[in-house]
Design a protein around this motif. Structure first.
Motif, PDB file in Angstrom:
ATOM      1  N   ASN A  31       0.829  -1.207   0.000  1.00 20.09           N
ATOM      2  CA  ASN A  31       0.000   0.000   0.000  1.00 20.09           C
ATOM      3  C   ASN A  31       0.865   1.259   0.000  1.00 20.09           C
ATOM      4  O   ASN A  31       0.617   2.189  -0.771  1.00 20.09           O
ATOM      5  N   GLY A  32       1.872   1.274   0.821  1.00 19.94           N
ATOM      6  CA  GLY A  32       2.789   2.412   0.824  1.00 19.94           C
ATOM      7  C   GLY A  32       3.533   2.558  -0.491  1.00 19.94           C
ATOM      8  O   GLY A  32       3.773   3.671  -0.963  1.00 19.94           O
ATOM      9  N   LEU A  33       3.911   1.431  -1.089  1.00 19.57           N
ATOM     10  CA  LEU A  33       4.592   1.483  -2.386  1.00 19.57           C
ATOM     11  C   LEU A  33       3.710   2.115  -3.451  1.00 19.57           C
ATOM     12  O   LEU A  33       4.191   2.871  -4.297  1.00 19.57           O
ATOM     13  N   ALA A  34       2.425   1.811  -3.411  1.00 19.26           N
ATOM     14  CA  ALA A  34       1.498   2.407  -4.380  1.00 19.26           C
ATOM     15  C   ALA A  34       1.478   3.926  -4.237  1.00 19.26           C
ATOM     16  O   ALA A  34       1.472   4.650  -5.236  1.00 19.26           O
ATOM     17  N   LEU A  35       1.480   4.409  -2.999  1.00 15.56           N
ATOM     18  CA  LEU A  35       1.528   5.858  -2.783  1.00 15.56           C
ATOM     19  C   LEU A  35       2.863   6.436  -3.242  1.00 15.56           C
ATOM     20  O   LEU A  35       2.909   7.489  -3.880  1.00 15.56           O
ATOM     21  N   ALA A  36       3.945   5.755  -2.900  1.00 18.07           N
ATOM     22  CA  ALA A  36       5.281   6.236  -3.272  1.00 18.07           C
ATOM     23  C   ALA A  36       5.427   6.334  -4.790  1.00 18.07           C
ATOM     24  O   ALA A  36       6.045   7.282  -5.301  1.00 18.07           O
ATOM     25  N   GLN A  37       4.830   5.396  -5.517  1.00 20.47           N
ATOM     26  CA  GLN A  37       4.908   5.426  -6.979  1.00 20.47           C
ATOM     27  C   GLN A  37       4.179   6.626  -7.562  1.00 20.47           C
ATOM     28  O   GLN A  37       4.462   7.043  -8.679  1.00 20.47           O
ATOM     29  N   SER A  38       3.252   7.199  -6.789  1.00 19.59           N
ATOM     30  CA  SER A  38       2.564   8.400  -7.268  1.00 19.59           C
ATOM     31  C   SER A  38       3.196   9.681  -6.720  1.00 19.59           C
ATOM     32  O   SER A  38       2.617  10.750  -6.825  1.00 19.59           O
ATOM     33  N   GLY A  39       4.381   9.553  -6.136  1.00 16.08           N
ATOM     34  CA  GLY A  39       5.132  10.727  -5.704  1.00 16.08           C
ATOM     35  C   GLY A  39       4.916  11.149  -4.256  1.00 16.08           C
ATOM     36  O   GLY A  39       5.433  12.175  -3.827  1.00 16.08           O
ATOM     37  N   GLN A  58      14.670  -4.406  -2.641  1.00 15.85           N
ATOM     38  CA  GLN A  58      13.933  -4.726  -3.856  1.00 15.85           C
ATOM     39  C   GLN A  58      13.227  -3.531  -4.484  1.00 15.85           C
ATOM     40  O   GLN A  58      12.912  -3.547  -5.675  1.00 15.85           O
ATOM     41  N   HIS A  59      12.954  -2.505  -3.677  1.00 18.21           N
ATOM     42  CA  HIS A  59      12.183  -1.369  -4.191  1.00 18.21           C
ATOM     43  C   HIS A  59      12.910  -0.039  -4.029  1.00 18.21           C
ATOM     44  O   HIS A  59      12.319   1.022  -4.248  1.00 18.21           O
ATOM     45  N   ASN A  60      14.177  -0.099  -3.603  1.00 23.46           N
ATOM     46  CA  ASN A  60      15.015   1.095  -3.465  1.00 23.46           C
ATOM     47  C   ASN A  60      14.430   2.149  -2.532  1.00 23.46           C
ATOM     48  O   ASN A  60      14.600   3.350  -2.759  1.00 23.46           O
ATOM     49  N   ILE A  61      13.732   1.704  -1.504  1.00 32.70           N
ATOM     50  CA  ILE A  61      13.228   2.631  -0.496  1.00 32.70           C
ATOM     51  C   ILE A  61      14.395   3.010   0.408  1.00 32.70           C
ATOM     52  O   ILE A  61      15.120   2.140   0.905  1.00 32.70           O
ATOM     53  N   GLU A  62      14.588   4.298   0.596  1.00 34.74           N
ATOM     54  CA  GLU A  62      15.691   4.784   1.425  1.00 34.74           C
ATOM     55  C   GLU A  62      15.538   4.308   2.865  1.00 34.74           C
ATOM     56  O   GLU A  62      14.421   4.235   3.382  1.00 34.74           O
ATOM     57  N   LYS A  63      16.647   4.024   3.513  1.00 35.79           N
ATOM     58  CA  LYS A  63      16.610   3.530   4.890  1.00 35.79           C
ATOM     59  C   LYS A  63      15.961   4.527   5.845  1.00 35.79           C
ATOM     60  O   LYS A  63      15.362   4.133   6.839  1.00 35.79           O
ATOM     61  N   GLU A  64      16.053   5.812   5.530  1.00 35.89           N
ATOM     62  CA  GLU A  64      15.430   6.837   6.370  1.00 35.89           C
ATOM     63  C   GLU A  64      13.905   6.744   6.351  1.00 35.89           C
ATOM     64  O   GLU A  64      13.235   7.310   7.203  1.00 35.89           O
ATOM     65  N   GLN A  65      13.370   6.071   5.353  1.00 34.01           N
ATOM     66  CA  GLN A  65      11.925   5.906   5.218  1.00 34.01           C
ATOM     67  C   GLN A  65      11.428   4.606   5.856  1.00 34.01           C
ATOM     68  O   GLN A  65      10.244   4.305   5.776  1.00 34.01           O
TER      69      GLN A  65
END
Length: 173
Positions: A31-39, A58-65
């Motif tokens: 669910n969070g990835l879907a939001l992240a993909q929309s900026g 796998q999704h290149n989410i920054e560790k700070e996130q």
């Protein structure tokens, strides 16, 4: 990974310039990835480290996130940290820890959005979860957010898969 229909139908409420959205008890983070993909800037929080590391690798989410958090610990440090945030929103799916509601409400800034979906006591007919600690009572979710503007509310049975749930989309005054 399947994105929750409730989020798909209401993701337009989050704006790219309004700050962070917390995906609380995010699990695999779909669910969070879907939001992240929309900026939208998303913070992913979960008690388990492995799914958070997978989001990074796998999704290149920054560790700070990524926030490995135990919102149910007796010390309560993560609950206190949560209420100090100024989020544009919080999304929660299939998770219930009643003492956390007030912290969630405090973490969202005025005009912010909460999207919450979890199981109700009627879910016992379908199997798990079936313990009172993990099931909302009739009208409980709506009552928790009675002082917020309720944009959408559903409580009942949905199919594919069969489950009894309560859903709310609400805006903080």
């Amino acid at each position: 990974m399947q994105v929750a229909n409730l989020l798909q139908n209401h993701s337009h409420l989050f704006k790219t310039a309004n700050g962070q959205v917390l995906d609380l008890a995010c699990g695999q983070g779909q669910n969070g990835l879907a939001l992240a993909q929309s900026g939208i800037e998303v913070v992913f929080a979960d008690i388990q480290t492995a799914p958070l590391l997978a989001l990074h690798e796998q999704h290149n989410i920054e560790k700070e996130q990524l926030w490995q958090a135990d919102f149910e610990s007796k010390q309560g440090a993560d609950r206190l940290k949560l209420e100090q945030l100024a989020l544009q929103g919080v999304i929660v799916f299939r998770y219930l820890h009643r003492p956390l509601f007030e912290h969630i409400k405090q973490a969202v800034k005025s005009g912010g959005i909460v999207i919450y979906e979890t199981f109700t006591t009627e879910n016992r007919q379908f199997g798990r979860p079936n313990r009172d600690d993990f099931l909302l009572q009739k009208g409980e979710l709506k009552s928790i957010f009675k002082d917020w503007e309720i944009l959408f509310y559903f409580e009942g049975i949905q199919h594919n898969p069969d489950r009894a749930i309560a859903q709310i989309v609400c805006k903080k005054p």
